[in-house]
Structure formats: structure tokens, C-alpha cells
Scaffold this motif. Structure first.
Motif, PDB file in Angstrom:
ATOM      1  N   ASP A 110       0.835  -1.210   0.000  1.00  0.00           N
ATOM      2  CA  ASP A 110       0.000   0.000   0.000  1.00  0.00           C
ATOM      3  C   ASP A 110       0.863   1.251   0.000  1.00  0.00           C
ATOM      4  O   ASP A 110       0.611   2.204  -0.746  1.00  0.00           O
ATOM      5  CB  ASP A 110      -0.926  -0.009   1.223  1.00  0.00           C
ATOM      6  CG  ASP A 110      -2.003  -1.082   1.105  1.00  0.00           C
ATOM      7  OD1 ASP A 110      -2.551  -1.468   2.137  1.00  0.00           O
ATOM      8  OD2 ASP A 110      -2.290  -1.522  -0.025  1.00  0.00           O
ATOM      9  N   TYR A 136       1.454  -5.521  -8.129  1.00  0.00           N
ATOM     10  CA  TYR A 136       0.178  -6.220  -7.944  1.00  0.00           C
ATOM     11  C   TYR A 136       0.299  -7.709  -8.268  1.00  0.00           C
ATOM     12  O   TYR A 136      -0.235  -8.566  -7.560  1.00  0.00           O
ATOM     13  CB  TYR A 136      -0.894  -5.583  -8.820  1.00  0.00           C
ATOM     14  CG  TYR A 136      -1.576  -4.393  -8.185  1.00  0.00           C
ATOM     15  CD1 TYR A 136      -2.216  -4.512  -6.952  1.00  0.00           C
ATOM     16  CD2 TYR A 136      -1.604  -3.158  -8.818  1.00  0.00           C
ATOM     17  CE1 TYR A 136      -2.854  -3.429  -6.368  1.00  0.00           C
ATOM     18  CE2 TYR A 136      -2.235  -2.064  -8.239  1.00  0.00           C
ATOM     19  CZ  TYR A 136      -2.866  -2.205  -7.011  1.00  0.00           C
ATOM     20  OH  TYR A 136      -3.493  -1.148  -6.428  1.00  0.00           O
ATOM     21  N   GLY A 169      -0.300 -11.487  -6.166  1.00  0.00           N
ATOM     22  CA  GLY A 169      -1.411 -12.282  -6.681  1.00  0.00           C
ATOM     23  C   GLY A 169      -2.665 -11.500  -7.003  1.00  0.00           C
ATOM     24  O   GLY A 169      -3.717 -12.092  -7.238  1.00  0.00           O
ATOM     25  N   LYS A 170      -2.578 -10.140  -7.022  1.00  0.00           N
ATOM     26  CA  LYS A 170      -3.755  -9.322  -7.354  1.00  0.00           C
ATOM     27  C   LYS A 170      -3.721  -8.987  -8.846  1.00  0.00           C
ATOM     28  O   LYS A 170      -3.449  -7.857  -9.258  1.00  0.00           O
ATOM     29  CB  LYS A 170      -3.777  -8.048  -6.508  1.00  0.00           C
ATOM     30  CG  LYS A 170      -3.997  -8.318  -5.023  1.00  0.00           C
ATOM     31  CD  LYS A 170      -4.143  -7.021  -4.247  1.00  0.00           C
ATOM     32  CE  LYS A 170      -4.450  -7.276  -2.781  1.00  0.00           C
ATOM     33  NZ  LYS A 170      -4.611  -6.024  -2.014  1.00  0.00           N
ATOM     34  N   LYS A 212      -6.150  -8.968 -11.092  1.00  0.00           N
ATOM     35  CA  LYS A 212      -7.222  -8.107 -11.609  1.00  0.00           C
ATOM     36  C   LYS A 212      -6.902  -6.636 -11.380  1.00  0.00           C
ATOM     37  O   LYS A 212      -7.147  -5.786 -12.239  1.00  0.00           O
ATOM     38  CB  LYS A 212      -8.546  -8.475 -10.947  1.00  0.00           C
ATOM     39  CG  LYS A 212      -9.086  -9.827 -11.391  1.00  0.00           C
ATOM     40  CD  LYS A 212     -10.446 -10.113 -10.755  1.00  0.00           C
ATOM     41  CE  LYS A 212     -10.991 -11.471 -11.214  1.00  0.00           C
ATOM     42  NZ  LYS A 212     -12.296 -11.783 -10.584  1.00  0.00           N
ATOM     43  N   GLU A 213      -6.353  -6.318 -10.179  1.00  0.00           N
ATOM     44  CA  GLU A 213      -6.003  -4.925  -9.890  1.00  0.00           C
ATOM     45  C   GLU A 213      -4.829  -4.462 -10.746  1.00  0.00           C
ATOM     46  O   GLU A 213      -4.738  -3.291 -11.122  1.00  0.00           O
ATOM     47  CB  GLU A 213      -5.642  -4.759  -8.416  1.00  0.00           C
ATOM     48  CG  GLU A 213      -6.819  -4.897  -7.458  1.00  0.00           C
ATOM     49  CD  GLU A 213      -7.104  -6.337  -7.063  1.00  0.00           C
ATOM     50  OE1 GLU A 213      -7.816  -6.537  -6.084  1.00  0.00           O
ATOM     51  OE2 GLU A 213      -6.622  -7.260  -7.762  1.00  0.00           O
ATOM     52  N   TYR A 217       0.379 -12.978 -16.360  1.00  0.00           N
ATOM     53  CA  TYR A 217      -1.070 -12.782 -16.452  1.00  0.00           C
ATOM     54  C   TYR A 217      -1.718 -13.899 -17.286  1.00  0.00           C
ATOM     55  O   TYR A 217      -2.791 -14.399 -16.953  1.00  0.00           O
ATOM     56  CB  TYR A 217      -1.399 -11.418 -17.056  1.00  0.00           C
ATOM     57  CG  TYR A 217      -2.891 -11.127 -17.007  1.00  0.00           C
ATOM     58  CD1 TYR A 217      -3.495 -10.726 -15.815  1.00  0.00           C
ATOM     59  CD2 TYR A 217      -3.699 -11.291 -18.124  1.00  0.00           C
ATOM     60  CE1 TYR A 217      -4.856 -10.486 -15.740  1.00  0.00           C
ATOM     61  CE2 TYR A 217      -5.064 -11.050 -18.063  1.00  0.00           C
ATOM     62  CZ  TYR A 217      -5.641 -10.645 -16.860  1.00  0.00           C
ATOM     63  OH  TYR A 217      -6.994 -10.420 -16.775  1.00  0.00           O
ATOM     64  N   TYR A 247      -2.001 -16.866 -15.135  1.00  0.00           N
ATOM     65  CA  TYR A 247      -3.140 -16.691 -14.215  1.00  0.00           C
ATOM     66  C   TYR A 247      -4.465 -16.959 -14.934  1.00  0.00           C
ATOM     67  O   TYR A 247      -5.397 -17.537 -14.359  1.00  0.00           O
ATOM     68  CB  TYR A 247      -3.118 -15.274 -13.654  1.00  0.00           C
ATOM     69  CG  TYR A 247      -4.428 -14.813 -13.067  1.00  0.00           C
ATOM     70  CD1 TYR A 247      -4.884 -15.295 -11.834  1.00  0.00           C
ATOM     71  CD2 TYR A 247      -5.224 -13.883 -13.756  1.00  0.00           C
ATOM     72  CE1 TYR A 247      -6.091 -14.871 -11.303  1.00  0.00           C
ATOM     73  CE2 TYR A 247      -6.430 -13.462 -13.230  1.00  0.00           C
ATOM     74  CZ  TYR A 247      -6.872 -13.951 -11.999  1.00  0.00           C
ATOM     75  OH  TYR A 247      -8.066 -13.532 -11.471  1.00  0.00           O
TER      76      TYR A 247
END
Length: 728
Positions: free
Chosen positions: A131, A164, A168-169, A171-172, A203, A206
Motif C-alpha cells: 500500500d 500487484y 497475486g492481485k 485483476k487490480e 497474467y 493466471y
């Protein structure tokens, strides 16, 4: 005050006269600093961190002398980048922030963009504070828009997507990758080609587009082989290895992992790191030296200015006399403080070294003692179980008691060392106070019978059935106090009293009293008994003990925020009391119980692999396992384990840590690299806190310290096997 105003006015006049000369000097220093900064940057890009740090230090001195904030900022930026490459994360962040401090004194938005981007890299990829890191990236993008440099914004979007994806994020992170993809032809270059292809591969993996992912990873590696960005190439090999492992293409996965390790080792040559560390140390010294040089330069400047006027010289003579007295006093104070500080530093270093040696000694001794103790206790139990006629043997009973006494001593020494080093953290476990005290009473029945004592228990009925807190530490406190009371009491009684003191919201404050009618403690000795290794009352009889029990009690109560009270007189007995708060929350209690509940009634026969090099320990562990009707196989070392798991399937692996040839950590890592998810439990004589971090990173699921209670082992085995099967 009037004289000071005259002095200030004359100083300003002299400063105006010498302004041109100073400006000329500053310009020369700035040119020199700019040249050095560029040279340091070249050395950094060549991975010659030693030279880069040394040149950056010289550049920083010149920039500071010229008071050129832009060059100071650039110098600190390169210094931080070197520490970043040397994995000195905290130092890198420190110097990046220092660079940002000076950059904010300028209107150079380009370097501000770079610094916010670099700080984003540090917090995302080194500190794992994503963050915070992404917030720095967004500030970087703001400055990129301000200077209308879409090329720089392109790079930052690559970093955000990477951050990101690392957690593992996907989508973000995909919108940022899409921006990169839409602008690759316009802003992309060889420096980002490897990373962009790697991110597209991640990606696609994933999204289960395996062919596309494979093509992207190969493109990344191909681009890296023709590029100077060897670090990016290493990451491409690493991510491709993960992808291949998921696809069970283990041979190719291993080859890519080997390529990653080879490139990493080449980049971070140990000799370079050692030399660079020396250069970095000199750099830190210069940081302090600059502060002194700054003061000295100002004094020289003022002195040169004052010489231009006879009036100022006359006035300055008077001021100098006063300053001389102050300087002499100051020098004396500085010398005294310096000498005093050196003594303190030496004392601190000696104390830290002694503390480290003590910790290492205790750790080694505890391991070396626990290993044979495991065999002694295990074989004694086996003899008692297999030969019932020996159950009344005083020799075996004495052997078992002596082994457990020695184990208790080892645990006491470890416990006191942990508390002193602030390594003990209270846990939240649900428990029944009546059950805990009954268990303590039963476990001390041998000691109470030995001295013909009775143990009486009273528990306030107003205390809730279930409480939440650290029951293990509480049990340790009570065990020490009650066993102490039993040792110093003969033909008497020991009382354990628990009253409800008060209730505050969800917390119930329990007041404990441990009373005996034994020999008592003299008033002069009552302040000594809580110190380490202190024992009193041995004049007439020899009471066993280490002198650590009450010291541990006092320190453990300190962790609970409580104090112990003592009342005693010679010949009248002793009473210890203390108050501890415990939480009462039925819903939270139910949740904790549900999480730890383990079903041991299963009729399944599990197949267990024991990896252990000690023959006696092999025998003891195998007997314990087979006693529970499990199938058990034993191998002597890590290589044997790797060989047998290729041929046979096991429900769980018991792994010794301290083995020759290949230790338990390395063996576990290699098992995980094969894609085998069989639960691994470390069965070790090391203290659990010492190996927890390395165990987790090696893929080990849980740790049991030898000697152990068999029921605890079977609970962990049952839980891990069922959890693995449920996940599968």
C-alpha cells in the motif's frame, strides 16, 4: 544587544563584498560534482558498486560545498541505489528519503519523479509494504504528468503492474499492464522488454492461457540474453520456473531455477559486497564529517571577511577573547564526552557480544542435551510398557525422574534467557481453570507423596467455565510455586486458592494464592529469592532445585502486567499471591475450540516416513508411531528421503533438522521443489523459536521439540493429514 547589531551589520557588508568570489568557487565545485555524479552513475550501471559508492561520496562532498541542492539530491540518489543493489534495504530507503528532502528544495520535478518511483520499488519489492509502495508510485505518476513525460509514466505503470502481480492481485494490476501494452511501441525499449514480456506471461498463466504464457516467458528470456539487464533476466527465469512447476514440467523448471541462481550469484559477487561495505562505512563517517566541515567552513569564511576591515578586527578581538574561553571549555567538554562515549560504546559492544555468546551457548547446550534425553526418556518408557514386571523398579523410576529433571533444568534456563531477551509473547488459548489446576495437582502427586503432603484446591464458583489467555504460562507459574511449596513442606498441606477479584467488561481478574505450612522464609531472604540461581533454607536439609523457578515466575507475571506478593515467617509457612486478568468471551471461545479440535478416533492407517540419522532416536520414534497402529518407514538422511519419496507415497514426513550431508531444511526445500505437498513436521531438539522462520521458508508445516508427549504428536499428524486431504 547593541554590539551584536553592529557586528551583524558589518558582517553583512563583508558578505556582499565577497559574494562574487564565493559564487565563483561554488560554480567550480558544482561542475566538479556534476562530473563525479555522472561517473558514479556509469559505475553503478556497470554493477561496480564499490567504485560507485566511493565516487558518490566525493561528489556529495563537492555538491555540499557548493550548496547545490540538485546535485546533493542526485548524489544521495545514486548512493541509495547502490545500497538497494547491495540488499541494504533500510539504508537505501534512508538515503532515498534524504535525496527527496534536498530535491524538494529545488524545482527539478524529474528527480522527484525518479525518487518517488524508487521509493515505490523499495516498499513494494523489498519491504513488502505494498500500500505504501503503490502510494509512492502514484506520486511519481503525478510528477510524470507535470513534466509531461509519458515515457517515465510508462515505466511506473510497469512497476505497479509488477507489484500487484507479485501479491497475486492480477485483476487490480491488469489495467496498468494494459496501459503498458497499448504504449509499448511508442514508449517501450530494450530495458523494459524483458519485464513486460514476463508480466504478460504471468497474467496469461493466471488466465490459464498456457501456450500464450509459455511464449511470453520465452520471449522475455530471449530478450534478456541479448540485454545488459541481467537482473530482469533472472526474474524472468524465476517466474518461468514457477509456471513450469505448476505445469509439472519439473526438469525445465529446475533448469530455469538454476539459471536464476547462476545469474544472481554473478551479479552479487561476495568480494564486491565486502569491498562495497567498507566504502559504505566510509560514506557514513563522511556524513558526520560533513557537519563538522560545514561549521569549520563557515568559521573560515567569517574570518576571511573580518580581516578586510580594521574596525571589525578590533571588535573581533574582544569577541574572540570571549569565544576563546567558550571554545576551550567546549573542547574540554567534547574531549570528556568523547572519552566517556567511547567507554560506553566499548561497554555496549562487550555486553552485546557476551549476550550473543550466551544465547549461542544456551542454544547449543540445550540441543545437545535434548537429543540424548529424548532417547533416555523414550527407551525408559518402552521398557516400562514392554516389561510390566519392571514397573516397580526403583532404578528405572530414578532414571526417568533424573532425565525429566535434567530436561526441566534445560527448559528453565532457556525460559529465563528468552524472557530476558524479550522473546516471549503471550498467546490466547481457551482453557478451564479447574482442569488446569487438576492437571498440575496430578502431575505433582509424586512430589507431594514423597514429603507426605496434601494438596487442597479451592476455586471460586463465580469464575466462568472457559477463559481465554496464555494457559501455558499460567501453568508454568503455578507449577513452579506449588512444587516449591511441596519441596519446603513436610507432613503438611499446600493450598491452591483462586478467587474472582473483579470484572471489567470482558476481563475477569483472578486472584491466586499458593499457601503452605512449611519451613517459611526469613525476612532478610525474602528480597533475594526472586533473583536467578539464589536458594535459601539449605542449612539443615538439601532441597533440590536450580534457583530459577521464582525468578521465572516473577518475569512471567511481568508479561501479564502483574506482580507477586509474599508473606512468610520462619516455621509458619509461606503464602504467594498475584492477580492475572483473563478474557471471557463465549463466541470467541467457541471459535478457538473449533479451530484446535482434532479428531483422533479415525480408524485409518497412515503411512509415516521418519528421516533421522540417530539410531536410538529412530528406534524411539518408530516405536511411538507404530504403537498408534501407523505404518512407518525410516531413512538415515536427506538423500535417502528424496530417493524413497520418488518410489512410495506417504501421508506425512517426520523430519530431523540437524543431519549430516544435507540438513532437514535443505531436504524439505528439495521435496517441495519436486511438487510434493505431503505434510512435513520438524522433529528436532532445537528450540522452536530459533528455527520457525527458516522452517516456514523451507516448506515445513509444523515443529515438535524433542522430548515430546506422544498425544501432541498424534494430534498434529491427524490434523495435518486431514487438512491436506481436504485441500486436495
Amino acid at each position: 544587544m547593541f554590539r551584536f547589531r553592529i557586528f551583524l551589520a558589518l558582517s553583512l557588508l563583508l558578505n556582499i563584498v565577497s559574494l562574487k568570489l564565493i559564487a565563483q568557487t561554488n560554480t567550480e565545485a558544482s561542475v566538479k560534482a556534476d562530473k563525479l555524479v555522472k561517473e558514479a552513475l556509469v559505475k553503478f550501471r556497470e554493477s561496480n558498486f564499490e567504485k560507485s559508492l566511493i565516487i558518490s561520496r566525493v561528489a556529495l562532498n563537492s555538491a555540499t560545498s557548493a550548496k547545490n541542492y540538485s546535485l546533493i539530491s542526485r548524489s544521495y540518489n545514486i548512493i541509495a541505489a547502490n545500497y538497494n543493489e547491495l540488499s541494504e534495504v533500510d539504508k537505501a530507503i534512508f538515503f532515498y528519503k534524504k535525496s527527496l528532502y534536498y530535491a524538494n528544495k529545488t524545482d527539478n520535478d524529474s528527480i522527484k519523479y525518479n525518487l518517488y518511483n524508487n521509493l515505490g520499488n523499495m516498499y513494494c519489492f523489498e519491504k513488502k509494504q505494498f500500500d505504501k509502495g503503490i502510494s509512492y508510485y502514484k506520486k511519481s505518476i503525478a510528477y510524470g504528468l507535470k513534466i509531461n513525460d509519458l515515457n517515465q509514466i510508462y515505466f511506473t505503470n510497469v512497476n505497479i503492474a509488477w507489484a500487484y502481480f507479485d501479491i497475486g492481485k492480477f485483476k487490480e494490476g491488469y489495467p496498468y499492464l494494459r496501459f503498458v501494452g497499448n504504449n509499448t511501441e511508442k514508449y517501450g525499449d530494450k530495458t523494459t522488454e524483458i519485464v513486460v514480456n514476463m508480466l504478460n506471461g504471468m497474467y496469461a498463466s493466471y488466465s490459464n492461457e498456457d501456450d500464450t504464457a509459455n511464449a511470453y516467458f520465452l520471449s522475455a528470456i530471449h530478450a534478456g540474453q541479448d540485454s545488459e539487464e541481467q537482473s530482469d533476466l533472472s526474474f524472468a527465469h524465476l517466474e518461468y520456473s514457477k509456471f513450469l512447476t505448476r505445469k509439472k514440467r519439473y526438469k525445465e523448471a529446475y533448469e530455469n531455477l538454476a539459471s536464476y541462481n547462476k545469474i544472481t550469484e554473478a551479479l552479487y559477487n561476495q568480494q564486491k559486497l565486502e569491498k562495497a561495505s567498507i566504502a559504505g562505512f566510509n560514506l557514513e563517517l563522511d556524513e558526520y564529517k560533513r557537519q563538522i566541515d560545514k561549521i569549520e567552513n563557515e568559521k573560515i569564511s567569517q574570518s576571511q571577511s573580518l580581516k578586510k576591515s580594521r574596525i571589525i578586527v578590533i571588535l573581533f578581538v574582544l569577541i574572540s577573547l570571549i569565544l576563546l574561553v567558550l571554545i576551550i571549555t567546549l573542547i574540554k567538554n567534547i574531549r570528556f564526552k568523547k572519552k566517556h562515549n567511547l567507554e560506553l560504546v566499548e561497554a555496549k559492544e562487550i555486553a552485546e557480544e557476551a549476550s550473543l555468546l550466551k544465547t549461542q551457548f544456551i542454544s547449543t547446550i540445550s540441543h545437545e542435551l535434548r537429543t540424548p534425553l529424548y532417547g533416555v526418556v523414550g527407551i525408559t518408557n518402552m521398557l516400562l510398557e514392554e516389561h510390566k514386571e519392571l514397573a516397580q523398579s526403583q532404578h528405572l523410576s530414578s532414571l526417568k525422574f533424573s532425565a525429566r529433571y535434567l530436561l526441566s533444568l534445560v527448559n528453565d534456563i532457556l525460559q529465563i534467557n528468552k524472557i530476558e531477551e524479550n522473546k516471549v509473547i503471550l498467546e490466547n488459548l481457551t482453557f478451564n481453570i479447574s482442569d488446569e489446576i487438576t492437571m498440575i495437582k496430578n502431575s505433582l502427586s509424586f512430589l507431594s507423596q514423597k514429603n507426605n503432603n496434601k494438596i487442597k484446591v479451592f476455586i471460586d464458583p463465580c469464575i466462568p467455565e472457559y477463559l481465554i489467555g496464555d494457559k501455558l504460562r499460567l501453568a508454568q507459574i503455578l507449577m513452579n510455586l506449588v512444587s516449591n511449596a511441596l519441596k519446603f513442606t513436610k507432613d503438611g498441606e499446600v493450598e491452591i486458592i483462586v478467587n474472582l477479584n473483579k470484572v471489567e467488561e470482558k476481563f475477569y481478574f483472578l486472584e491466586f494464592h499458593i499457601k503452605d505450612n512449611g519451613v517459611g522464609i526469613a525476612v532478610v531472604d525474602q528480597n533475594k529469592i526472586f533473583e536467578k540461581f539464589v536458594q535459601v533454607g539449605r542449612k539443615e536439609e538439601d532441597y533440590q532445585g536450580t534457583g530459577l523457578g521464582l525468578s521465572i515466575v516473577k518475569r512471567l507475571l511481568g508479561l501479564f502486567g502483574s506482580k507477586i506478593n509474599l508473606e512468610s515467617n520462619i516455621g509458619e509457612g509461606t503464602s504467594f499471591s498475584f492477580v492475572i486478568p483473563f478474557e471471557h468471551d463465549p463466541q470467541k471461545t467457541k471459535k478457538i475450540i473449533d479451530e484446535i479440535e482434532v479428531d483422533l478416533t479415525s480408524s485409518e492407517v497412515y503411512k509415516i516416513l521418519i528421516v533421522e540419522d540417530n539410531l536410538i532416536n529412530q528406534l524411539v520414534t518408530k516405536k511411538i508411531i507404530e504403537k498408534n497402529n501407523y505404518v512407518c518407514k525410516v531413512v538415515d538422511d536427506g538423500f535417502g528421503a528424496l530417493d524413497i519419496i520418488e518410489k512410495e507415497d506417504f501421508d506425512l514426513i517426520l523430519m530431523d533438522i540437524n543431519m549430516p550431508l544435507m540438513n532437514g531444511f535443505e531436504t524439505s526445500k528439495r521435496i517441495r521443489l519436486k511438487g510434493i505437498t505431503t505434510p512435513i513436521v520438524a522433529l528436532t531438539a532445537f528450540d522452536k523459536d530459533e528455527i520457525t522462520d527458516e522452517s516456514i521458508s523451507s516448506g515445513i508445516n509444523d515443529i515438535i521439540v524433542k522430548p515430546f508427549e506422544p498425544i501432541k504428536l498424534f494430534k498434529i499428524i491427524s490434523y495435518l493429514i486431514k487438512e491436506t486431504k481436504n485441500v486436495g
